[in-house]
Design a protein around this motif. Structure first.
Motif, PDB file in Angstrom:
ATOM      1  N   THR A  41       0.833  -1.202   0.000  1.00  0.00           N
ATOM      2  CA  THR A  41       0.000   0.000   0.000  1.00  0.00           C
ATOM      3  C   THR A  41       0.871   1.257   0.000  1.00  0.00           C
ATOM      4  OG1 THR A  41      -1.789   1.200   1.136  1.00  0.00           O
ATOM      5  CG2 THR A  41      -0.171   0.095   2.534  1.00  0.00           C
ATOM      6  N   THR A  42       0.289   2.322  -0.538  1.00  0.00           N
ATOM      7  CA  THR A  42       0.998   3.608  -0.549  1.00  0.00           C
ATOM      8  C   THR A  42       0.585   4.501   0.620  1.00  0.00           C
ATOM      9  OG1 THR A  42      -0.697   4.564  -2.024  1.00  0.00           O
ATOM     10  CG2 THR A  42       1.245   3.591  -3.061  1.00  0.00           C
ATOM     11  N   GLU A  60       4.407   5.900  -3.825  1.00  0.00           N
ATOM     12  CA  GLU A  60       3.627   5.760  -5.048  1.00  0.00           C
ATOM     13  C   GLU A  60       4.503   5.422  -6.253  1.00  0.00           C
ATOM     14  OE1 GLU A  60       0.512   8.518  -7.526  1.00  0.00           O
ATOM     15  OE2 GLU A  60       0.265   8.390  -5.344  1.00  0.00           O
ATOM     16  N   PHE A  63       5.181   1.727  -6.142  1.00  0.00           N
ATOM     17  CA  PHE A  63       3.968   0.968  -6.459  1.00  0.00           C
ATOM     18  C   PHE A  63       3.705   0.975  -7.966  1.00  0.00           C
ATOM     19  CE2 PHE A  63      -0.377  -0.340  -6.663  1.00  0.00           C
ATOM     20  CZ  PHE A  63      -0.615  -1.078  -5.516  1.00  0.00           C
ATOM     21  N   LYS A  64       3.825   2.141  -8.574  1.00  0.00           N
ATOM     22  CA  LYS A  64       3.569   2.232 -10.014  1.00  0.00           C
ATOM     23  C   LYS A  64       4.615   1.467 -10.815  1.00  0.00           C
ATOM     24  CE  LYS A  64       0.906   6.521 -10.017  1.00  0.00           C
ATOM     25  NZ  LYS A  64       0.833   7.943 -10.456  1.00  0.00           N
ATOM     26  N   ILE A  67       3.480  -2.028 -10.815  1.00  0.00           N
ATOM     27  CA  ILE A  67       2.387  -2.190 -11.781  1.00  0.00           C
ATOM     28  C   ILE A  67       2.954  -2.373 -13.182  1.00  0.00           C
ATOM     29  CG2 ILE A  67       0.436  -1.054 -12.917  1.00  0.00           C
ATOM     30  CD1 ILE A  67      -0.166   0.368 -10.287  1.00  0.00           C
ATOM     31  N   TYR A  75      -4.732  -4.908  -8.062  1.00  0.00           N
ATOM     32  CA  TYR A  75      -4.480  -3.672  -7.310  1.00  0.00           C
ATOM     33  C   TYR A  75      -5.675  -2.744  -7.511  1.00  0.00           C
ATOM     34  CZ  TYR A  75      -3.171  -1.481 -11.768  1.00  0.00           C
ATOM     35  OH  TYR A  75      -3.186  -1.000 -13.061  1.00  0.00           O
ATOM     36  N   TYR A  77      -7.268   1.484  -6.354  1.00  0.00           N
ATOM     37  CA  TYR A  77      -7.056   2.813  -5.764  1.00  0.00           C
ATOM     38  C   TYR A  77      -8.263   3.114  -4.883  1.00  0.00           C
ATOM     39  CZ  TYR A  77      -5.657   7.747  -5.600  1.00  0.00           C
ATOM     40  OH  TYR A  77      -5.247   9.005  -5.191  1.00  0.00           O
ATOM     41  N   HIS A  81      -5.422   6.069  -1.948  1.00  0.00           N
ATOM     42  CA  HIS A  81      -4.181   5.300  -1.843  1.00  0.00           C
ATOM     43  C   HIS A  81      -4.291   4.029  -2.675  1.00  0.00           C
ATOM     44  CE1 HIS A  81      -2.644   7.871   1.333  1.00  0.00           C
ATOM     45  NE2 HIS A  81      -3.781   7.708   2.000  1.00  0.00           N
ATOM     46  N   TYR A  82      -3.135   3.532  -3.117  1.00  0.00           N
ATOM     47  CA  TYR A  82      -3.082   2.271  -3.845  1.00  0.00           C
ATOM     48  C   TYR A  82      -2.934   1.099  -2.879  1.00  0.00           C
ATOM     49  CZ  TYR A  82      -2.397   4.566  -8.394  1.00  0.00           C
ATOM     50  OH  TYR A  82      -2.558   5.305  -9.537  1.00  0.00           O
ATOM     51  N   TYR A  83      -3.588  -0.016  -3.230  1.00  0.00           N
ATOM     52  CA  TYR A  83      -3.442  -1.282  -2.501  1.00  0.00           C
ATOM     53  C   TYR A  83      -3.273  -2.384  -3.546  1.00  0.00           C
ATOM     54  CZ  TYR A  83      -5.402   1.160   1.576  1.00  0.00           C
ATOM     55  OH  TYR A  83      -5.639   2.038   2.608  1.00  0.00           O
ATOM     56  N   GLY A  84      -2.381  -3.353  -3.279  1.00  0.00           N
ATOM     57  CA  GLY A  84      -2.181  -4.404  -4.257  1.00  0.00           C
ATOM     58  C   GLY A  84      -1.654  -5.699  -3.648  1.00  0.00           C
TER      59      GLY A  84
END
Length: 210
Positions: A41-42, A60, A63-64, A67, A75, A77, A81-84
């Motif tokens: 997570t971000t 971030e 994380f990107k 991706i 993943y 948003y 925030h991002y979660y994956g």
């Protein structure tokens, strides 16, 4: 030597405040070889959270980059925030015979089911609207904007319940845990899900004939 069974992947989703985290914690005390996937997570770590245990906390940019390198099974948003869920650890644990729980939302569940059709999806519902609202007030105090935002998200999340294999209503906590436990045990006993294991098992029995 007979190989062990392959583990199963369980998706558990629920609106915020439905009690999913407490249910999963209780399941972990009841079932051996059951683990919860640690997501990336971000968002920043909250008080008491540990990197690598509760989440893998990354920025971030990282994380990107993951991706772009196709490192995630899924993943999303959520709440800015991002979660994956990373692929590698899931694949290793399943091969080792572990049962894995993914605590993800409907977006992630849809992505996982499109890639792994054998994954079993479970949606946890609150007993009623007011119970959910009370739980969110207990979590976020009297901040009306946050509670209203979470209730709106909960309504959106619940609208996807039909996409799941099983529904569990968290009215009576112990009963809800019993139902989740039954789903996991029934899945692991399914012959079609463990065909390779049972083929080898029966072959070894037949090979012992005089």
């Amino acid at each position: 030597m007979m190989k062990h069974k392959t583990g199963s992947l369980f998706i558990i989703s629920a609106p915020s405040g439905a009690g999913k985290t407490s249910l999963v914690k209780e399941l972990l005390t009841r079932i051996e070889h059951l683990t919860v996937s640690t997501s990336h997570t971000t968002r920043a770590a909250r008080q008491g959270e540990e990197n690598g245990k509760d989440y893998f906390f990354v920025d971030e940019q990282k994380f990107k980059s993951m991706i772009n390198d196709n490192e995630f099974l899924e993943y999303a948003y959520v709440f800015n925030h991002y979660y994956g869920t990373a692929k590698q650890s899931i694949e290793v644990d399943l091969k080792e015979g572990k049962n894995i729980i993914l605590e993800i939302d409907w977006q992630g569940a849809r992505q996982i089911k499109s890639l792994l059709r054998s994954a079993v999806s479970i949606f946890v519902l609150p007993p009623d609207y007011h119970s959910l609202q009370e739980r969110l007030h207990g979590r976020h105090g009297n901040d009306k904007d946050i509670v209203d935002s979470r209730m709106q998200m909960a309504t959106e999340e619940m609208s996807h319940f039909k996409e799941y294999d099983y529904i569990v209503i968290n009215d009576d906590f112990d009963e809800a845990v019993d139902e989740l436990q039954s789903i996991i045990h029934a899945t692991n006993l399914g012959c079609c899900r463990q065909s390779e294991f049972y083929e080898q098992f029966v072959a070894e029995i037949m090979a012992q004939q005089p």
